[in-house]
Structures are given as structure tokens and as C-alpha cells.
Design a protein around this motif. Structure first.
Motif, PDB file in Angstrom:
ATOM      1  N   ALA A 429       0.814  -1.214   0.000  1.00 43.93           N
ATOM      2  CA  ALA A 429       0.000   0.000   0.000  1.00 43.93           C
ATOM      3  C   ALA A 429       0.843   1.258   0.000  1.00 43.93           C
ATOM      4  O   ALA A 429       0.547   2.229  -0.726  1.00 43.93           O
ATOM      5  N   ASP A 430       1.904   1.290   0.803  1.00 46.06           N
ATOM      6  CA  ASP A 430       2.721   2.501   0.900  1.00 46.06           C
ATOM      7  C   ASP A 430       3.360   2.862  -0.439  1.00 46.06           C
ATOM      8  O   ASP A 430       3.489   4.048  -0.772  1.00 46.06           O
ATOM      9  N   LYS A 431       3.737   1.855  -1.211  1.00 44.82           N
ATOM     10  CA  LYS A 431       4.360   2.123  -2.504  1.00 44.82           C
ATOM     11  C   LYS A 431       3.363   2.730  -3.484  1.00 44.82           C
ATOM     12  O   LYS A 431       3.723   3.603  -4.280  1.00 44.82           O
ATOM     13  N   PHE A 432       2.128   2.278  -3.423  1.00 45.37           N
ATOM     14  CA  PHE A 432       1.110   2.873  -4.284  1.00 45.37           C
ATOM     15  C   PHE A 432       0.747   4.273  -3.794  1.00 45.37           C
ATOM     16  O   PHE A 432       0.420   5.151  -4.595  1.00 45.37           O
ATOM     17  N   THR A 433       0.797   4.482  -2.486  1.00 42.43           N
ATOM     18  CA  THR A 433       0.555   5.819  -1.954  1.00 42.43           C
ATOM     19  C   THR A 433       1.598   6.797  -2.473  1.00 42.43           C
ATOM     20  O   THR A 433       1.277   7.928  -2.862  1.00 42.43           O
ATOM     21  N   VAL A 434       2.859   6.379  -2.502  1.00 38.78           N
ATOM     22  CA  VAL A 434       3.925   7.219  -3.054  1.00 38.78           C
ATOM     23  C   VAL A 434       3.687   7.459  -4.538  1.00 38.78           C
ATOM     24  O   VAL A 434       3.875   8.572  -5.049  1.00 38.78           O
ATOM     25  N   LEU A 435       3.263   6.407  -5.245  1.00 36.34           N
ATOM     26  CA  LEU A 435       3.002   6.540  -6.683  1.00 36.34           C
ATOM     27  C   LEU A 435       1.943   7.603  -6.948  1.00 36.34           C
ATOM     28  O   LEU A 435       2.050   8.377  -7.904  1.00 36.34           O
TER      29      LEU A 435
END
Length: 456
Positions: A429-435
Motif C-alpha cells: 500500500a505505501d508504494k502505491f501511496t507514493v506513486l
């Protein structure tokens, strides 16, 4: 840019299910021209998690036409809004055409997600490859601000094949495109959003005969009889509009994940205690590129060897059940995901014979529910699965399954060494949040854009 909403809100036509649209207050515009399978799974997950998003979709039919013409349809259906700051779309969409038709979208941060790439989709003959499909994806990458792949194998096979594809042009071949696209690229594994383990049980009943078996969820569909060469799918029609081009040549380049991992998945206690025959599951849609012929040929040899086993063939409806009827637990497309998970929870081994795969959602779902994976040593599999779960030839697959059939409890007691948690949504989830994070997005069309690169 255009900032006015249309005077009449666009809604799906009553006579068709070509697309659906959510409310128009979000600032993340999610577009999916092929709203089915893993494409639907991902966009539904992201739309549900990012509440400031809207989605515009088209049904998962006639894939080739979606790739050719969806941009025009979507350009007319996407509502105008000054709130958008991010455009997220799968690589089925010709992003270059959409942005040209809708210049108000050009200043958004444009993210292109590759579930699969057309540059290495195998075809029986080179002349049968439709140049336009890979060419569209190359153009889309040039227009996109961020290009995301679901695996390292997907990304590297795409980038390394650009020059090969362009060499088929008779003249005026562009140069340096892979080098121009690569800095935009990153890998974000497909996120699995699955229910807690241990909450699924399956009532096991053997099918009495092929004639008495009807795929659950499709009770009105007649049973099919015949042989392995006459397989029929209830999940997708195996016609020229299917998502896949069939092939006998398989990309053998693989990106191996050599990092050792201490992550193991212990088998559920209920699975440890079973003493019944080995339960084999094949959880793939019916397409030639998944090579069901090899799978069923292996099962026939197990049967001829007099070995005891049970089998569940999911998401397809095939005639091989006539020869395997005494071994069948479940057969055909599972309408409800809950039933699909129940079968995986009951199974012991999940087999892939794929000739093409860029990620393999169903195999990881099977691992999550405690199945021992057996995958071909090619494509994306070496990137995800340790060597112990890979086989090089159909003969090796048969040998492994023979031993498992003879000593099924050994398989059930195995602690699976696949780092499944890294693919779960809670850890992605955090990686998609950054994206989807806020970046400098200049609204004036034609003004240079300056984005902060996110490579995590």
C-alpha cells in the motif's frame, strides 16, 4: 485546460454495459478499457483504497478492439473536471491517442500500468504479430510520466524487445526509445488483497459422471463431452477476441530473484491432518498459452500409473473430465470468489504449465492458502518462486507429482518458502501511496512539467 463540467452528467447507456463511472469529485482518474480479471481486481482495489479517485471502465470483451479504439470512446465518456491531478490507466489503453483527443488531461501525472506487454506476446509466426499493439504500448510509454510493471520480467522483456519490434518497420526506424523510456520505469508487484487464512472450508464431493456435472455458477450451461483437443471455457470464450495470442514459442528470458529469504508459510493445521489422496489444483483460465494440454497429459499419466489423486480445475470448463471423472472434486469457473478460495484451501498442490506469464496471480493466491506450487522454470516464475518449486520439463513435472501422490502427507507438511507477504496489499500500500503522491503538476498546457521521481 478545460475546467467546466458538462451540463449533462454522463452515465452508462441503458442498453449496454460498455462502461461504468463513479462520482466525479476525485482527483485521481482511473481508466480501465478491459475491466475484467486481474485488470478489474487491481483497479477495484485501488479505487476502494484511494477514496479521492474516480474510475471509468469498459467491459472485458473483444480485447483487440479495446486496444485499437478505446481511447476515442473514453475521450467522449471521461467527464471534464479541474480536480484531476493524476491519470492511472492500464497499458491496454493507447494513452497517446487519449491525451491527443483530450488535451485537458495532458498536464496530469500520467501513470501507465503493465499487467502484460504485447512486445513479447508469442505468436505462431512472426508475420501474424499485429505491429500496432506493441507500437501503441511504446507510444503510450513515451507519453506517460511513470511506467509501472507488475514484475521485473515484464519490464525487462518489454524494454529489451523495443528495438526488435521496431526493426519490422520498412524504414525510418526510430532509435533510442528504450533508453528514453527506462528512466520512467519501476516495478510494483501486483498487490494481493485476500481474506484471512483458515476461514475457508470446502465440502468435497466426487463428481459421479461427466454428464451429471455442471459448472457451479453456470447451472444453465450444458456439460461438454469430447477430448483434450476440444476444451471450452465458461470464463472467457476462446475466440479471436480473447486477450491472448496463442503460441508455440515461449520467451525463456527470466529475471531470477536470487535473494535468499527466511520467510516461510507453514501449512494450516487442518491441511496437515488430512490423510486423503493428494489434491491437485489448476487455477487458470482456459487459453492455449496456459498450456492445459501438458497439464492434462500429466494427469492422464498419473491415472495410467494407478496413482491416487484428486483434481480441481478452476476457471475453465474442459472435456478432459471424462477421463478424470473418478478423480474430480471441482470443475469449471467458480462464480464466487469465496468458493474459489475454499477450493484452494482444500488443495495440496497448485500447478502451472504456462507458456506465458508476467506475474501469476492465481499461483500466489494458491500459495497463500497453503498449496505447494509447481511452476515451469521460465518467464516470471524464477523471479517469484525459489528453485525448489520449479521444473524444467513435463517429465520433471510428472516425476514430482508421482512422488507427491505416493506420499501426500509429505507435501502437506511442507512449509512453503515463498515470501508471500511481500505481495499482500498491506505491504504494498505505501508504494502505491507514493506513486499517487502529490507532485508538481503544471496546469497550463504546453508549459514544461517537473515531476519528482519516485523509484521506491
Amino acid at each position: 485546460m478545460y475546467t467546466d463540467f458538462p451540463t449533462k452528467i454522463l452515465r452508462p447507456r441503458k442498453h449496454t454495459r460498455l462502461h461504468t463511472m463513479t462520482d466525479m469529485t476525485g482527483d485521481i482518474l482511473m481508466v480501465e478499457p478491459f475491466y475484467g480479471g486481474s485488470h478489474r481486481q487491481l483497479i477495484d482495489l485501488l479505487h476502494g483504497q484511494f477514496t479521492d479517485s474516480i474510475k471509468v471502465t469498459m467491459s472485458a470483451k473483444k480485447w483487440h478492439w479495446r486496444a485499437r479504439t478505446s481511447a476515442l470512446h473514453l475521450s467522449q465518456e471521461i467527464p471534464y473536471s479541474s480536480n484531476y491531478r493524476i491519470l492511472f490507466a492500464s497499458s491496454v489503453l493507447n494513452l497517446a491517442e487519449l491525451v491527443a483527443l483530450r488535451p485537458d488531461l495532458s498536464s496530469l501525472k500520467k501513470i501507465l500500468y503493465f499487467h502484460e506487454n504485447q512486445l513479447v506476446y508469442p505468436v505462431q509466426k512472426t508475420l501474424q504479430r499485429d505491429f500496432q499493439f506493441p507500437y501503441n504500448q511504446i507510444l503510450s510509454c513515451l507519453v506517460a510520466d511513470k511506467v509501472v510493471f507488475n514484475s521485473q520480467f515484464n519490464m525487462e522483456s518489454f524494454l529489451s524487445s523495443i528495438n526488435t519490434v521496431l526493426k519490422t518497420m520498412p524504414d525510418y526506424r526510430p532509435k533510442g526509445l528504450a533508453e528514453k523510456i527506462r528512466p520512467k520505469c519501476q516495478v510494483l508487484y501486483f498487490p494481493l488483497h485476500l481474506p484471512p487464512r483458515g476461514n475457508h472450508t470446502y465440502q468435497r464431493t466426487l463428481m459421479l459422471s461427466p454428464e451429471e456435472t455442471v459448472c457451479k455458477g453456470h447451472e444453465d450451461s450444458p456439460g461438454v463431452t469430447g477430448d483434450i483437443n476440444n476444451l471450452t471455457s465458461l470464463s472467457e470464450k476462446p475466440d479471436t477476441d480473447a486477450l491472448i495470442d496463442c503460441d508455440t514459442k515461449v520467451p525463456v528470458c527470466s529475471v531470477r530473484n536470487d535473494q535468499s529469504s527466511n520467510e516461510v508459510l507453514s501449512p494450516p493445521e487442518a491441511k496437515r491432518q488430512k490423510t486423503r489422496p493428494l489434491h491437485i489444483v489448476w487455477a487458470h483460465r482456459w487459453e492455449h498459452d496456459k498450456d492445459p494440454e501438458t497439464f492434462f497429459s500429466t494427469l492422464f499419466q498419473l491415472k495410467e500409473a494407478g496413482l491416487e489423486f484428486r483434481v480441481s480445475v478452476l476457471e475453465i470448463f474442459a472435456v478432459a473430465k471424462e477421463r478424470l471423472s473418478a478423480h474430480i472434486i471441482a470443475w469449471g469457473y467458480q462464480e464466487k470468489k469465496e468458493e474459489f478460495y475454499n477450493i484452494l484451501s482444500d488443495a495440496d498442490v497448485a500447478v502451472s504449465t504456462a507458456l506465458h506469464e508476467f506475474f501469476g496471480v492465481s499461483m500466489l493466491e494458491a500459495v497463500y492458502f497453503g498449496c505447494y506450487p509447481l511452476c515451469p522454470n521460465r518467464l516470471v516464475y524464477p523471479e517469484i518462486f525459489p528453485q525448489i518449486y520449479l521444473y524444467n520439463t513435463p517429465t520433471q513435472l510428472l516425476k514430482k507429482l508421482k512422488r507427491m501422490c505416493k506420499v501426500p502427507d509429505e507435501t502437506r507438511g511442507h512449509s512453503i518458502q515463498v515470501p508471500i507477504d511481500r505481495y499482500l496489499w498491506k505491504n504494498c500500500a505505501d508504494k502505491f501511496t507514493v506513486l499517487f503522491s502529490a507532485e508538481t503538476v503544471l496546469k497550463d498546457i504546453g508549459q514544461p512539467k517537473s515531476f519528482t521521481s519516485n523509484t521506491s
